[in-house]
Every structure is written in C-alpha cells, then in structure tokens.
Design a protein around this motif. Structure first.
Motif, PDB file in Angstrom:
ATOM      1  N   SER A  71       0.848  -1.187   0.000  1.00  0.00           N
ATOM      2  CA  SER A  71       0.000   0.000   0.000  1.00  0.00           C
ATOM      3  C   SER A  71       0.888   1.242   0.000  1.00  0.00           C
ATOM      4  CB  SER A  71      -0.923  -0.008   1.222  1.00  0.00           C
ATOM      5  OG  SER A  71      -0.163  -0.002   2.414  1.00  0.00           O
ATOM      6  N   GLY A  72       0.284   2.376  -0.335  1.00  0.00           N
ATOM      7  CA  GLY A  72       1.046   3.616  -0.387  1.00  0.00           C
ATOM      8  C   GLY A  72       0.726   4.416  -1.630  1.00  0.00           C
ATOM      9  N   LEU A  73       1.742   5.094  -2.147  1.00  0.00           N
ATOM     10  CA  LEU A  73       1.531   6.003  -3.268  1.00  0.00           C
ATOM     11  C   LEU A  73       1.483   5.272  -4.603  1.00  0.00           C
ATOM     12  CD1 LEU A  73       1.387   9.083  -4.002  1.00  0.00           C
ATOM     13  CD2 LEU A  73       3.819   8.893  -4.535  1.00  0.00           C
ATOM     14  N   ILE A 180     -10.494  -2.153  -1.432  1.00  0.00           N
ATOM     15  CA  ILE A 180     -11.340  -1.063  -1.922  1.00  0.00           C
ATOM     16  C   ILE A 180     -12.517  -0.832  -0.975  1.00  0.00           C
ATOM     17  CG2 ILE A 180     -12.927  -0.352  -3.764  1.00  0.00           C
ATOM     18  CD1 ILE A 180     -10.041  -0.026  -4.595  1.00  0.00           C
ATOM     19  N   LYS A 181     -13.150  -1.908  -0.534  1.00  0.00           N
ATOM     20  CA  LYS A 181     -14.340  -1.790   0.321  1.00  0.00           C
ATOM     21  C   LYS A 181     -14.026  -1.038   1.609  1.00  0.00           C
ATOM     22  CE  LYS A 181     -17.985  -4.636   2.461  1.00  0.00           C
ATOM     23  NZ  LYS A 181     -17.809  -4.141   3.839  1.00  0.00           N
ATOM     24  N   GLU A 182     -12.967  -1.446   2.305  1.00  0.00           N
ATOM     25  CA  GLU A 182     -12.609  -0.787   3.562  1.00  0.00           C
ATOM     26  C   GLU A 182     -12.188   0.661   3.321  1.00  0.00           C
ATOM     27  OE1 GLU A 182      -9.625  -3.117   5.452  1.00  0.00           O
ATOM     28  OE2 GLU A 182     -10.971  -4.776   5.931  1.00  0.00           O
ATOM     29  N   PHE A 186     -13.860   4.279   4.799  1.00  0.00           N
ATOM     30  CA  PHE A 186     -13.043   5.266   5.513  1.00  0.00           C
ATOM     31  C   PHE A 186     -13.180   6.641   4.867  1.00  0.00           C
ATOM     32  CE2 PHE A 186      -9.101   7.702   5.727  1.00  0.00           C
ATOM     33  CZ  PHE A 186      -8.837   7.749   7.090  1.00  0.00           C
ATOM     34  N   TYR A 187     -12.994   6.717   3.553  1.00  0.00           N
ATOM     35  CA  TYR A 187     -12.995   8.024   2.892  1.00  0.00           C
ATOM     36  C   TYR A 187     -14.399   8.611   2.777  1.00  0.00           C
ATOM     37  CZ  TYR A 187      -8.034   7.596   2.185  1.00  0.00           C
ATOM     38  OH  TYR A 187      -6.685   7.490   2.415  1.00  0.00           O
ATOM     39  N   ASP A 272      -5.534   5.477   7.327  1.00  0.00           N
ATOM     40  CA  ASP A 272      -6.616   4.816   6.603  1.00  0.00           C
ATOM     41  C   ASP A 272      -6.454   3.304   6.784  1.00  0.00           C
ATOM     42  OD1 ASP A 272      -4.829   3.827   4.680  1.00  0.00           O
ATOM     43  OD2 ASP A 272      -5.615   5.039   3.023  1.00  0.00           O
ATOM     44  N   PRO A 273      -7.372   2.467   6.310  1.00  0.00           N
ATOM     45  CA  PRO A 273      -7.283   1.021   6.551  1.00  0.00           C
ATOM     46  C   PRO A 273      -6.037   0.367   5.970  1.00  0.00           C
ATOM     47  CG  PRO A 273      -9.514   1.612   5.910  1.00  0.00           C
ATOM     48  CD  PRO A 273      -8.672   2.829   5.682  1.00  0.00           C
ATOM     49  N   SER A 274      -5.355   1.048   5.035  1.00  0.00           N
ATOM     50  CA  SER A 274      -4.128   0.506   4.447  1.00  0.00           C
ATOM     51  C   SER A 274      -2.879   1.105   5.086  1.00  0.00           C
ATOM     52  CB  SER A 274      -4.113   0.762   2.936  1.00  0.00           C
ATOM     53  OG  SER A 274      -5.215   0.145   2.310  1.00  0.00           O
ATOM     54  N   LYS A 275      -3.080   1.822   6.201  1.00  0.00           N
ATOM     55  CA  LYS A 275      -1.993   2.429   6.988  1.00  0.00           C
ATOM     56  C   LYS A 275      -1.336   3.622   6.299  1.00  0.00           C
ATOM     57  CE  LYS A 275      -2.719  -0.510  10.251  1.00  0.00           C
ATOM     58  NZ  LYS A 275      -3.546  -0.062  11.396  1.00  0.00           N
TER      59      LYS A 275
END
Length: 282
Positions: A71-73, A180-182, A186-187, A272-275
């Motif tokens: 995850s990240g950019l 994507i769901k999580e 969050f957003y 966010d859920p992906s840290k």
C-alpha cells in the motif's frame, strides 16, 4: 467554484520519503518546474506560487527501494490551470529527454506520467471544461485513451518554460490500498463520494462533483501490508476541510468506525485502513 477550495474538501499537500535530497530537489525544480519554498539538511518544501506547499521531500536514513507491491503512493497529480500550460510542460519534458511513463486522455482531463528518481509516480494534467464531462446519476465517465500529443503541442505558447505556473495545485492523489471496500468506507467518513469505478479494483472519489480528489486501486496491492519505515514513498498526505465544523464531523464519523485519531500540537492525523497516514487540516 473551484473544486480545490471552498466549500469542498480536497488534498492539498503530499509528503514523500526519498533517498537523496539533493538529487530529488534538482529533479523537482529542473524537470518538474516547482520552486523550493524552504530547505533544511534533510527536508525541502516545494511550491508553485511561492506561498503554498504542494510537495514535501524528506531524505530518510538507510532508504530502500519501494517494491510497488504494498500500500502507499500510486502517484501524486499536479493540476495545471489550462491546456496551454500542459502543452508547454510536455514540450519542456520532451526537451529534457527525461523518460516519460505514459500520456493519456481521460475524457475529463489530459495527463502526462513520469516518476521521480525514487520511483514515486507523478501525473501532470489539465482538466477539460466541466461542461464537457459526461455525467450519469452521480458518476462521471472517464477512460484511459492515448493522448493526442501532436494536437496538444499545437496549443503551446512561444514563451520559454520557466517552471510550473503559480496556479498549479495538488489536483489529486492516487493510492495503492489493500481493500477497496474498507477504503471506501473510511474516505466516505471524511466526506468523499464515489464518482467512478473500474471494476472491483479501482475507485475514484471526490467532493463537490469533481472527477476525483482521491484515486484508490488494488492492482498491485490487494491484501498487502504497509511499506516499512525506511522504504521510499508516501509519508503523509493532507486532506483540507473547508471549516472546523466539517472536520469535526469527519472526525466523529471516523471515531464511529473505530478509527484512531491522533492530535499533536495543532496537527490531527489518522491512518486509513491501508496504513496511509492522513493529516486532517482546515
């Protein structure tokens, strides 16, 4: 109305971890065309208008390459004020012979893609007029078609490239996420709404009817973990709210989801859920 100002919520600044500050500053000033707003031994703030920071570069110790599988950019996206400025920038990039990674017509915008010396993705784009966007029941049609570079370059001015125009802003950020769901949940709590989906693996969200302030995908990162501290890539990005009331509503929404909020001095942040670290600003 600007999509990147009142009354909308949008991404204003991105903080990147890099391996060599001197190398990266040279790239972002000479190749991209930003200016140094402030600089220390390990950090530099970059601007287009001499006032507002768009990108922060931070040299980290024992930096390692980003595998691109976590995850990240995915990329930062610098929005230019018009098509002529995009044409001027494309001509400049071709003159530098710096390798481009792509050039696309997204229907709502035209875009050029490249990466910085550490592999951090960069999009430079200009929007087409909003009245030309095709909208259906809250969705906005987008595509990834080849850019007509010849037609674009025909729009360029005669003046020499002296850097990105002062009106340049952080148009959006595109993130690699694990789910994507999580991420959508969050957003949504921050006030962003879905405007386009590419199957089950990509989602584009915005406020105020923009085509996207944040892109999310799992193309290389489904179920992945976050990068390590010493991997180059995204450190934080800033979501700017129009006022205290809107930010407080978002914070309360996040707390309802069980999301941890951290406040240090005047800075409020969360994961966010992906840290990915998100700063919540006004």
């Amino acid at each position: 109305m600007s999509f990147h100002g009142q009354p909308n919520t949008f991404v204003s600044e991105v903080h990147l971890k890099i391996s060599n500050l001197t190398q990266s500053v040279q790239f972002y000033t000479n190749i991209i065309g930003l200016q140094v707003l402030s600089k220390s031994a390990k950090m530099a703030s970059l601007t287009a208008d001499g006032v507002n920071t768009l990108v922060v570069l931070e040299e980290i110790d024992n930096a390692t390459a980003n595998t691109g599988r976590k995850s990240g950019l995915y990329h930062i996206a610098l929005l230019l004020p018009n098509r002529q400025q995009l044409a001027n920038t494309l001509y400049h990039l071709l003159e530098t012979r710096y390798p481009l990674q792509g050039a696309s017509d997204h229907l709502v915008s035209e875009a050029i893609y490249l990466a910085d010396p550490d592999g951090n993705g960069i999009e430079i784009y200009a929007d087409r007029p909003e009245e030309t966007w095709k909208k259906y029941d809250g969705t906005i049609e987008m595509a990834t078609n080849p850019l007509n570079a010849e037609d674009l370059l025909a729009q360029r001015g005669t003046e020499s490239f002296v850097g990105l125009p002062p009106e340049t802003m952080m148009g959006h950020i595109h993130l690699q996420v694990s789910s994507i769901k999580e991420s959508e949940e969050f957003y949504q709590a921050l006030g962003f709404h879905a405007v386009n989906r590419y199957g089950l693996q990509a989602l584009f969200i915005s406020t105020g009817g923009y085509h996207h302030h944040i892109g999310l995908n799992t193309w290389n990162s489904a179920g992945s973990t976050a990068p390590s501290e010493n991997e180059v890539g995204l450190k934080t990005f800033t979501v700017k709210f129009p006022n205290e009331e809107t930010r407080n509503l978002a914070i309360n929404n996040l707390k309802t989801l069980g999301t941890e909020i951290t406040q240090r001095e005047n800075q409020i942040s969360t994961f966010d859920p992906s840290k990915n670290v998100v700063l919540l600003a006004i």
